[in-house]
Design a protein around this motif. Sequence first.
Motif, PDB file in Angstrom:
ATOM      1  N   HIS A   1       0.835  -1.208   0.000  1.00 50.52           N
ATOM      2  CA  HIS A   1       0.000   0.000   0.000  1.00 50.52           C
ATOM      3  C   HIS A   1       0.870   1.258   0.000  1.00 50.52           C
ATOM      4  O   HIS A   1       1.908   1.309   0.671  1.00 50.52           O
ATOM      5  CB  HIS A   1      -0.879  -0.023   1.260  1.00 50.52           C
ATOM      6  CG  HIS A   1      -1.774   1.154   1.388  1.00 50.52           C
ATOM      7  ND1 HIS A   1      -1.713   1.995   2.460  1.00 50.52           N
ATOM      8  CD2 HIS A   1      -2.739   1.633   0.577  1.00 50.52           C
ATOM      9  CE1 HIS A   1      -2.620   2.940   2.304  1.00 50.52           C
ATOM     10  NE2 HIS A   1      -3.246   2.743   1.175  1.00 50.52           N
TER      11      HIS A   1
ATOM     12  N   GLU B   1       0.002   5.588  -0.063  1.00 47.59           N
ATOM     13  CA  GLU B   1      -0.858   6.760  -0.264  1.00 47.59           C
ATOM     14  C   GLU B   1       0.030   7.972  -0.465  1.00 47.59           C
ATOM     15  O   GLU B   1       1.006   8.175   0.268  1.00 47.59           O
ATOM     16  CB  GLU B   1      -1.786   6.979   0.941  1.00 47.59           C
ATOM     17  CG  GLU B   1      -2.925   5.983   1.029  1.00 47.59           C
ATOM     18  CD  GLU B   1      -3.881   5.996  -0.171  1.00 47.59           C
ATOM     19  OE1 GLU B   1      -4.083   7.065  -0.791  1.00 47.59           O
ATOM     20  OE2 GLU B   1      -4.411   4.926  -0.490  1.00 47.59           O
TER      21      GLU B   1
ATOM     22  N   HIS C   1       2.875   7.974  -6.930  1.00 49.25           N
ATOM     23  CA  HIS C   1       2.997   6.659  -6.311  1.00 49.25           C
ATOM     24  C   HIS C   1       4.098   5.859  -7.003  1.00 49.25           C
ATOM     25  O   HIS C   1       4.248   5.936  -8.223  1.00 49.25           O
ATOM     26  CB  HIS C   1       1.689   5.874  -6.448  1.00 49.25           C
ATOM     27  CG  HIS C   1       0.511   6.553  -5.834  1.00 49.25           C
ATOM     28  ND1 HIS C   1       0.221   6.477  -4.500  1.00 49.25           N
ATOM     29  CD2 HIS C   1      -0.460   7.318  -6.389  1.00 49.25           C
ATOM     30  CE1 HIS C   1      -0.877   7.166  -4.253  1.00 49.25           C
ATOM     31  NE2 HIS C   1      -1.300   7.694  -5.377  1.00 49.25           N
TER      32      HIS C   1
ATOM     33  N   HIS D   1      -3.227   1.820  -4.103  1.00 48.28           N
ATOM     34  CA  HIS D   1      -3.781   2.873  -3.247  1.00 48.28           C
ATOM     35  C   HIS D   1      -5.291   2.921  -3.420  1.00 48.28           C
ATOM     36  O   HIS D   1      -5.834   2.352  -4.362  1.00 48.28           O
ATOM     37  CB  HIS D   1      -3.142   4.233  -3.533  1.00 48.28           C
ATOM     38  CG  HIS D   1      -3.360   4.720  -4.935  1.00 48.28           C
ATOM     39  ND1 HIS D   1      -2.538   4.348  -5.969  1.00 48.28           N
ATOM     40  CD2 HIS D   1      -4.298   5.527  -5.480  1.00 48.28           C
ATOM     41  CE1 HIS D   1      -2.952   4.928  -7.084  1.00 48.28           C
ATOM     42  NE2 HIS D   1      -4.033   5.645  -6.820  1.00 48.28           N
TER      43      HIS D   1
END
Length: 90
Positions: free
Chosen positions: A63, A65, A79, A85
Amino acid sequence: MQPTIGAAVHYVSHGTPGGEYGKECRAAIVTEVSPESKGEGQEIVGLAVLNPTGFFFNRGCVHHEADPHLADSNPAVNHPGGTWHWPEGA
């Protein structure tokens, strides 16, 4: 938010080494949540990625963010490739 099996997320493609294709956000469905996940913000999942030319299955996606202060017309640039995300605005 915690990912669950069946959740819709975004996967960030790597793009090509020569730059012919850049990183892009792709629709993805969570297929597994790894027991190695370390909690909020560090979830590791398996994904079924939906590309325009076919499906791609990837396990061990981490993950990521982006900083909410970053803005770009292509959210994938905020990213690292190979991460997932939550969709923008979710």
